[in-house]
Enzyme design. Sequence first.
Site, short mmCIF file in Angstrom:
data_model
loop_
_atom_site.label_atom_id
_atom_site.label_comp_id
_atom_site.label_asym_id
_atom_site.label_seq_id
_atom_site.Cartn_x
_atom_site.Cartn_y
_atom_site.Cartn_z
N HIS A 46 3.98 6.62 5.83
CA HIS A 46 2.77 7.32 6.11
C HIS A 46 2.09 6.66 7.20
O HIS A 46 1.27 7.14 7.84
CB HIS A 46 1.88 7.81 4.97
CG HIS A 46 1.03 6.82 4.29
ND1 HIS A 46 1.39 5.87 3.39
CD2 HIS A 46 -0.21 6.59 4.57
CE1 HIS A 46 0.12 5.09 2.85
NE2 HIS A 46 -0.61 5.47 3.86
N GLU A 79 0.97 5.32 12.79
CA GLU A 79 -0.45 5.11 13.32
C GLU A 79 -0.45 3.50 13.59
O GLU A 79 -1.06 3.20 14.53
CB GLU A 79 -1.26 5.57 12.12
CG GLU A 79 -2.69 5.52 12.50
CD GLU A 79 -3.58 6.07 11.42
OE1 GLU A 79 -3.35 7.31 10.91
OE2 GLU A 79 -4.51 5.63 11.18
N ASP A 80 0.07 2.69 12.61
CA ASP A 80 0.19 1.30 12.81
C ASP A 80 0.98 0.51 13.36
O ASP A 80 0.87 -0.76 13.43
CB ASP A 80 -0.23 0.90 11.39
CG ASP A 80 -1.66 1.39 10.97
OD1 ASP A 80 -2.36 2.01 11.67
OD2 ASP A 80 -1.85 1.56 9.72
N ASP A 131 -2.85 8.57 -0.51
CA ASP A 131 -3.23 7.35 0.22
C ASP A 131 -4.54 7.19 0.05
O ASP A 131 -5.27 6.01 -0.45
CB ASP A 131 -3.07 8.01 1.69
CG ASP A 131 -3.42 6.85 2.87
OD1 ASP A 131 -3.40 5.81 2.46
OD2 ASP A 131 -3.93 7.56 3.96
N HIS A 186 0.67 -1.21 0.22
CA HIS A 186 -0.12 0.06 0.07
C HIS A 186 0.69 1.18 0.09
O HIS A 186 0.80 1.90 -1.06
CB HIS A 186 -1.03 -0.20 1.08
CG HIS A 186 -1.64 1.29 1.51
ND1 HIS A 186 -2.32 2.05 0.62
CD2 HIS A 186 -1.50 1.98 2.63
CE1 HIS A 186 -2.74 3.10 1.23
NE2 HIS A 186 -2.26 3.09 2.45
MN MN Z 1 -2.59 4.55 4.23
#
Ligand code: MN
Length: 736
Positions: free
Chosen positions: A85, A89-90, A160, A61
Amino acid sequence: MCKAEVTEPPENPPFRVSDLCRLMEAYLPPDQVREIYGAYLFGAEAHDGQVRQSGEAYISHPVAVAGILAEMQLDKATLEAALLHDVIEDTECNKARITELFGAQVAELVDGVSKLKHIKTADEEASGANSKAELKAASLQKMLMAMIQDVRVILVKLADRLHNMRTLGAKKPGSRRRIGRETLEIYAPIATRLGMGKIALELENLSFAALHPWRSRVIIHHLQKNRERQREKAETILTSLRTRLAEAEIEAEVLFRDKHLYRVYSRIRDKHIGFKKHQRQNIGVRIIVDKPDTCYRVLGIVHSLYQPKPGRFKDYIAIPKTNYYQSLHTDVLSAIEGINDIAVQIRTEDMHQFAEYGITSYSLYRSCGEENSSPRHAGNWFRNLRDMQRSAGSPLEFVENVKRDLFPDEVYVLTPKGEIIELPRNATVVDFAYTVHSDVGQRLIAARIDGELVSLDTVLRTGQRVEAITANWASPKIEWLDFVVSGRARGHIRNFLKNLQREKAVNLGQRILDRELNRYGWSVESLSEAQRNALLSTFKFKQLGDLLADIGLGNHLAYAVARQLVDDSDAADKDLQSQDGGAENAPPSAKKPLIIKGTEGMLISLAKCCHPIPGDAIRGHVSPGKGIVVHRQACPNATRHQQATENWLELRWEEQVDARFPVEIGIELHNQMGALATISAALANLEINIEHVNTSQKDGINTVLWLVIQVQNRIHLATIMRHLRRLKAVTRIVRR
Ligand code: MN
């Protein structure tokens, strides 16, 4: 909105990191490509073990997102941020780590696109709800603020979103719809606003298909059939245009414009027309030439070849759209059987590039451009966003304002100096004033449109010449919120009222409470620490200011608060005894009158039945949530109320009040043409604003004109009435 060439629904062949490298090598130096590859390796490791819903490794991705940006030939920092990116967050990795490895710039970009996990400014949302919607709004607000610092944040986010939309098929129908709606409401309009027509178009079409799979299939089917059916006729039209342009020795590219799913749907929906009627009989043509001058020559040729439809010509070259889109648009009637209209767009190659790629078509962001600046043309919008951010009460409100701002259906008006001001549809005089300058909005009292005095809620139309009239004593009114449409005006007004309300509520509350406490020889200032704390815990407030504000707003009666203090306090008992034993039962008239200025904003409202102005004898009562309602002593309504309400306050105007107040006067006129015009001209000369006009027929000869005008005080009113009385048309004049 610009129309770009059709982007076919992508087939999604797997896009690999080798494809990305190939794209980058075409425009970036090898050492930069190597460093970007480093970001890929880091991201791949951080996301190791994570899988997308489609079953692919997660890193595919970010690689695809970087690919979209590399196609636009964006710089190294943007591509690195794209590859990283989702890392904050992940994964376990944090911003500090990214700063260390890839520098502050990349870290800021990645942080900018990362969602908030909880709202930090919890004091605003005292309810502590932190709902999903609020969290989402706060995340969006954070991202837009980061975008203002560095526009590349939004470029990464748009890429994104685009890739997520292209691969939406793997999601459940429910989340497909939710993501589709959000994209249509926020991200596609942002792309449009930044002039990135190509991305906006693809986002719109993908969102529409996600929201309405069946409708979109039907429209796509019709569009394809239609294209085949029209092809031959379209060729005839293109050929005649080309021939005519060649005869005039103009070099031009003449193309058939494809129709786009979502734009077709919107038009059908907005105009309530059937697909067949709308689509079968019109085609789109685009003509691209070398320079702006040529555009106008081509326009002349098109109009001489086909008859133009009235009112359908738009000159976006002279007046570009908000997003700086430029083109000439005209609709002409085709002479060909089966085709009615030809929608023609004429533009230069530069304008075309800009229509497709917007801010990314500037060399600034292409390859190794300057850092950390926003292209000039986005500056205006960014300034608006910053204003909205400053004045919004909550992230949700901010996002609402942004949405409103993202759907501009513009109106253009002129200032007295001939400057063009662009406003959203349904904008009023107040919106105009705030757009000219926030100070003009804050001090607005009246306006003229094409020389005529108009009320402030008048909706503006393109082409009008608007003049704002200001005065130093003026300030925004809460009623304006009912009709302003621009986020900017709304923000300024709300901000003003918010500050005013709190400050004045505290101030007024203190004056009211002092007046009650005076009877016991106390004042708010003289209360002991213990007394204050006892009050705060009884009425459940954190600080005294909150309690005073609530009193000022009429939510708590000062009388009750003062009684509470007295009951709580032994010392107070003694004081009471030393007075004549019944002070708390004293009639209101025994109290000193409360001094008001009338400019306490929402805390003091002047009764509409009698319109009290400074100089009048007045009294008032407290109405929960409304504060003190002020009547004239002589007002019959007040007298009627008095028996019912025990809670009357004696009031007095402050000596010097520097503001204006509405007052109603009745003017008896001979039934004479133009009398109203004479009177409004006379009032305009005196710089008096008319708030409201009403007429009533008295008899066959005389008419009574009821006007609500704004005056400073009784003396001012008397002067005005004297002036009006001198007019020939006026027989009698009274104050209601
Ligand atoms: Mn993304």
